[in-house]
Design an enzyme around this catalytic site. Structure first.
Site, mmCIF file in Angstrom:
data_model
loop_
_atom_site.group_PDB
_atom_site.id
_atom_site.type_symbol
_atom_site.label_atom_id
_atom_site.label_comp_id
_atom_site.label_asym_id
_atom_site.label_seq_id
_atom_site.Cartn_x
_atom_site.Cartn_y
_atom_site.Cartn_z
ATOM 1 N N HIS A 1 -10.470 2.494 -0.803
ATOM 2 C CA HIS A 1 -10.619 2.103 0.595
ATOM 3 C C HIS A 1 -11.383 0.784 0.607
ATOM 4 O O HIS A 1 -12.421 0.637 1.256
ATOM 5 C CB HIS A 1 -11.324 3.194 1.402
ATOM 6 C CG HIS A 1 -10.515 3.663 2.570
ATOM 7 N ND1 HIS A 1 -11.038 3.967 3.795
ATOM 8 C CD2 HIS A 1 -9.186 3.852 2.698
ATOM 9 C CE1 HIS A 1 -10.077 4.343 4.618
ATOM 10 N NE2 HIS A 1 -8.941 4.276 3.973
ATOM 11 N N TYR B 1 4.400 0.318 -3.064
ATOM 12 C CA TYR B 1 4.152 -0.127 -4.447
ATOM 13 C C TYR B 1 5.246 -1.073 -4.929
ATOM 14 O O TYR B 1 5.625 -1.054 -6.101
ATOM 15 C CB TYR B 1 4.040 1.075 -5.398
ATOM 16 C CG TYR B 1 2.864 1.986 -5.146
ATOM 17 C CD1 TYR B 1 1.711 1.515 -4.538
ATOM 18 C CD2 TYR B 1 2.893 3.326 -5.524
ATOM 19 C CE1 TYR B 1 0.629 2.352 -4.302
ATOM 20 C CE2 TYR B 1 1.812 4.169 -5.289
ATOM 21 C CZ TYR B 1 0.684 3.675 -4.680
ATOM 22 O OH TYR B 1 -0.392 4.491 -4.450
ATOM 23 N N HIS C 1 0.819 -1.214 0.000
ATOM 24 C CA HIS C 1 0.000 0.000 0.000
ATOM 25 C C HIS C 1 0.853 1.264 0.000
ATOM 26 O O HIS C 1 0.483 2.268 -0.604
ATOM 27 C CB HIS C 1 -0.918 -0.016 1.229
ATOM 28 C CG HIS C 1 -2.023 0.986 1.163
ATOM 29 N ND1 HIS C 1 -3.117 0.820 0.349
ATOM 30 C CD2 HIS C 1 -2.208 2.167 1.791
ATOM 31 C CE1 HIS C 1 -3.924 1.857 0.496
ATOM 32 N NE2 HIS C 1 -3.396 2.691 1.365
ATOM 33 N N GLN D 1 -7.889 9.599 11.676
ATOM 34 C CA GLN D 1 -8.201 10.505 10.569
ATOM 35 C C GLN D 1 -8.042 11.983 10.947
ATOM 36 O O GLN D 1 -7.828 12.324 12.102
ATOM 37 C CB GLN D 1 -9.633 10.244 10.107
ATOM 38 C CG GLN D 1 -9.821 8.856 9.527
ATOM 39 C CD GLN D 1 -9.127 8.670 8.196
ATOM 40 O OE1 GLN D 1 -9.563 9.164 7.165
ATOM 41 N NE2 GLN D 1 -8.008 7.966 8.199
#
EC number: 6.3.5.3
Length: 749
Positions: free
Chosen positions: A96, A52, A49, A315
């Protein structure tokens, strides 16, 4: 006796998702065995994630430059393209998927929050959102639960945050039963001189964490997104973040305000892998290091361990590096917006990150070796052609009976108009606020792509708009990844061109199964190759995006390879916008482009005839390019009343979608030598449906025929009511409207 931490073993590394050879590589980088915190850092930063590692060698082959590109692909929080007049458009798409599979509401909501933060950390104010959603069989209770949760999550977060959701796509297939795909797109506008970068430099410059407090939600989310979904995945619910759109709204305003001061050196969204990702990526880019005191990070829970603070994906948080001496200015702005703003460290010489807790050095790692393009692995994976690929090519259209009567045409039409892949997504989009901000130009003007007005406070009469779309028919990509990915790019460009916009650039969300399965990796490699070729043809470079592997389960296998394309285009003036709806009774209906005897991979063949194995639809990239050039000329010369691309469901669905908005009907005739099913329901590419005023017919046909030499055919005319094919009424307008508008809602309820 003094406690000495036991150092991790290769077994510890495996549990954290690190391969034995990677564990050896980490030991070489550090010159010693890492402690648990350091190994945890490498586990998230070297996860698929973040790094890569199994895709970057192929992503580098994509075209990433144009005269309009203002940020290097993948090197900033989002892509950035010049739209003239001192303005730029920042845009990006991200997935997501794994969080949404377990907790659809928060999974989707935080996907929306994360993608918008990527936009405003560029200094851009978000103006619009799109989404691309894939689910399993809609009759399953689990699928309905996922759909309702995802749609509500997107709606609740986006509506509260105050950014309109202006379009998107929803697709259903059994391959997504376990692994839904939730891809969120956002676009924003920034003045050329107010762009912020994700970078850190300047010895002594303070490092701040701003926004929400840090909790235990989302810990290991990047690693969780880098493994297959299984029955044990539900144990990883803490890896699903929890969002707060009202906090995000405050963070948006505060972030844009501090960027305008000119004192921000760098700013980055704390998305995947949290603090460790932001500190390492910004430091590596700026070729500096940082000293961070984790005791100064505002936390939600007491006694959080250092690795928990570093890896948390709570978040609505940012990492900000500010010019030394300007700390009080930045703190004052965040105080005004009632947000946390804590100095947690400073920039130092060299490229190392030093993390302290309780006065002890708990991790000492080199930033460069953690990141994409630095020391993170860049793997060349094995790939081989799946056995099904050649089998699909053996499909013979003659093995399928044609539709030979008006009754059978009516049956297929009813099936398609009520199919959840084709029917109106009204049940979905009515849960989204598409009008907040009053910039949406396509709510009451149905177009092949969304169009949003650019607001400029200093120029109240500013006319330009941004057109945007998300596209991918994953069934085509599964049948032929190279051609299918070309079609995904081409359809995105076609949608923009049919709306009257000039395509500028793309962002992509590459959703695939497990990259360690050679057949899955073959799909990925060929999709990237096809995408690259199409992007070069349309001069739409890749500005960045997201790779989501491991969308796979032991029960369902891998999902269809789904390289979702998000594309933006420029609309110079409002009057350039073209809509898809028929305008006047008596207008002539033309098909622009070459019909073909082709039903491969169509919804008609797949779900009505039940034939799952067939190649991608007929497609030629040069033919597609010439068609789009012709359509752009027809629109600019004002020779057409409506324009709609022929895509899912074929010509019959395109006719219905053009007739229904204003309650019109149509009379058309099929053409020989084409089979009726191929002509009406086939999905051969590079075809566009237009309506033309009779007084412009001669000029329209001259431009297409004598000037451009583009195949076109008069099909019939717009009528007051009813769908008539070959002089037989197939279905009434009222029945068609009811099926199209209400079928998805009936399934969901």
């Amino acid at each position: 006796m003094e406690h000495v931490e036991q150092l991790p073993t290769v077994e510890t590394a495996k549990k954290l998702g690190i391969l034995p050879e990677e564990f050896e590589q980490i030991k070489q980088i550090l010159g010693r065995t890492p402690n648990f915190t350091e190994l945890s850092i490498f586990s998230v930063m070297w996860s698929e994630h973040c790094s890569y590692k199994n895709s970057i060698v192929w992503l580098k082959t994509l075209p990433r430059d144009s005269d309009r590109m203002l940020a290097k692909a993948g090197e900033e929080n989002a892509g950035l393209v010049d739209i003239g007049d001192g303005l730029a458009c920042s845009f990006k798409i991200e997935s997501h998927n794994h969080p949404s599979a377990l907790e659809p509401y928060q999974g989707a909501a935080t996907g929306v929050g994360g993608i918008n933060r990527d936009i405003f950390t560029m200094g851009a104010r978000p103006i619009a959102q799109l989404n691309s959603l894939r689910f399993g069989n809609p009759e399953l209770a689990k699928t309905k639960w996922l759909v309702k949760g995802v749609v509500k999550g997107i709606g609740d977060y986006g509506n509260a945050f105050g950014i309109p959701t202006v379009g998107g796509e929803v697709f259903f297939d059994d391959c997504y039963n376990t692994n839904p795909l939730v891809n969120a797109f956002s676009a924003g506008i920034v003045k050329a001189g107010e762009v912020a970068r994700a970078i850190s430099y300047g010895v002594g410059n303070p490092v701040f964490i701003v926004g929400s407090a840090t909790g235990k939600d989302g810990i290991g989310g990047a690693s969780f997104a880098s493994e297959d979904i299984s029955e044990k995945s539900t144990e990883k619910l803490p890896a699903v973040q929890v969002g707060d759109p009202f906090m995000e709204k405050l963070l948006l305003e505060a972030s844009l305000e501090i960027i305008r001061t000119g004192y921000v050196v760098g700013i980055q969204d704390m998305g995947a892998a949290g603090i460790i990702c932001s500190t390492s990526e910004m430091s590596a880019k700026g070729e500096h290091g940082m000293i961070i005191d984790l005791d100064k990070v505002p936390t939600r829970q007491a006694n959080m361990k250092g690795w928990e603070i570093l890896l948390s994906e709570s978040q609505e948080r940012m990492l900000v590096v500010v010019e030394k001496g300007k700390e009080d200015v930045i703190k004052g702005i965040f105080d005004k917006w009632d947000l946390h703003c804590a100095q947690i460290g400073e920039v130092v010489e060299g490229g190392r990150l030093h993390f302290f807790q309780h006065g002890e050095l708990i991790a000492d790692v080199p930033a460069h070796d953690l990141v994409l393009g630095g020391g993170a692995p860049q793997n060349h994976r094995e790939y081989r052609e799946p056995a099904y690929f050649q089998e699909f090519k053996k499909f013979d259209i003659n093995s399928v009976a044609d539709v030979n009567s008006a009754a059978e045409i009516a049956a297929v039409t009813r099936h398609l108009l009520s199919h959840p892949n084709i029917a109106s997504k009204k049940w979905v989009y009515e849960q989204y606020d598409s009008m907040v901000g009053t910039a949406n130009r396509s709510t009451n003007r149905p177009s092949d792509s969304a169009v949003v007005r650019i607001r400029d406070v200093e120029r109240p009469n500013y006319q330009k708009g941004i057109a945007m779309t998300v596209d991918c028919n994953a069934r085509y990509v599964n049948a032929d990844p190279f051609i299918g990915a070309q079609i995904a790019v081409s359809e995105a460009a076609r949608n923009l061109v049919c709306t009257g916009a000039e395509p500028l650039a793309i962002t992509n969300n590459l959703n695939f199964g497990n990259p360690y399965v050679p057949e899955v990796y073959w799909q990925f490699v060929h999709a990237v190759k096809g995408m690259g070729e199409a992007c070069r043809k349309f001069s739409t470079p890749v500005t960045g995006g997201n790779v989501s592997f491991y969308n796979q389960s032991s029960d369902d296998g891998p999902v269809f390879p789904t390289p979702t394309i998000g594309m933006i285009g420029l609309m110079e003036k409002p009057e350039s916008q073209m809509t898809l709806d028929f305008k006047n009774e008596g207008d002539l209906i033309f098909l622009v482009g070459q019909p073909k005897n082709d039903i491969a991979s169509s919804e008609y063949l797949y779900s009505y005839r039940g034939v799952k194995a067939s190649p991608a639809p007929a497609f030629d990239l040069d033919e597609e390019f010439e068609l789009q050039q012709a359509v752009a000329q027809l629109i600019s010369n004002q020779l057409v009343e409506s324009v709609h691309d022929v895509s899912d469901g074929g010509l019959m669905v395109a006719l219905a979608e053009s007739a229904l908005p204003r309650g019109f009907g149509f009379e058309v005739a099929t053409q020989s030598p084409y089979r009726a099913d191929a002509f009406l329901f086939g999905e051969a590419q590079s075809r566009v449906l237009v309506s033309v005023s009779p007084d412009k017919q001669a000029e329209f046909q001259k431009v297409l025929g004598a000037d451009l030499k583009i195949t076109h055919a008069l099909l019939g005319k717009v009528t007051k009511e009813g769908f008539v094919v070959d002089k037989q009424t197939v279905i009434s307008g009222a029945e068609a409207k009811d099926l199209y508008d209400n079928s998805l809602g009936k399934i969901m309820s």
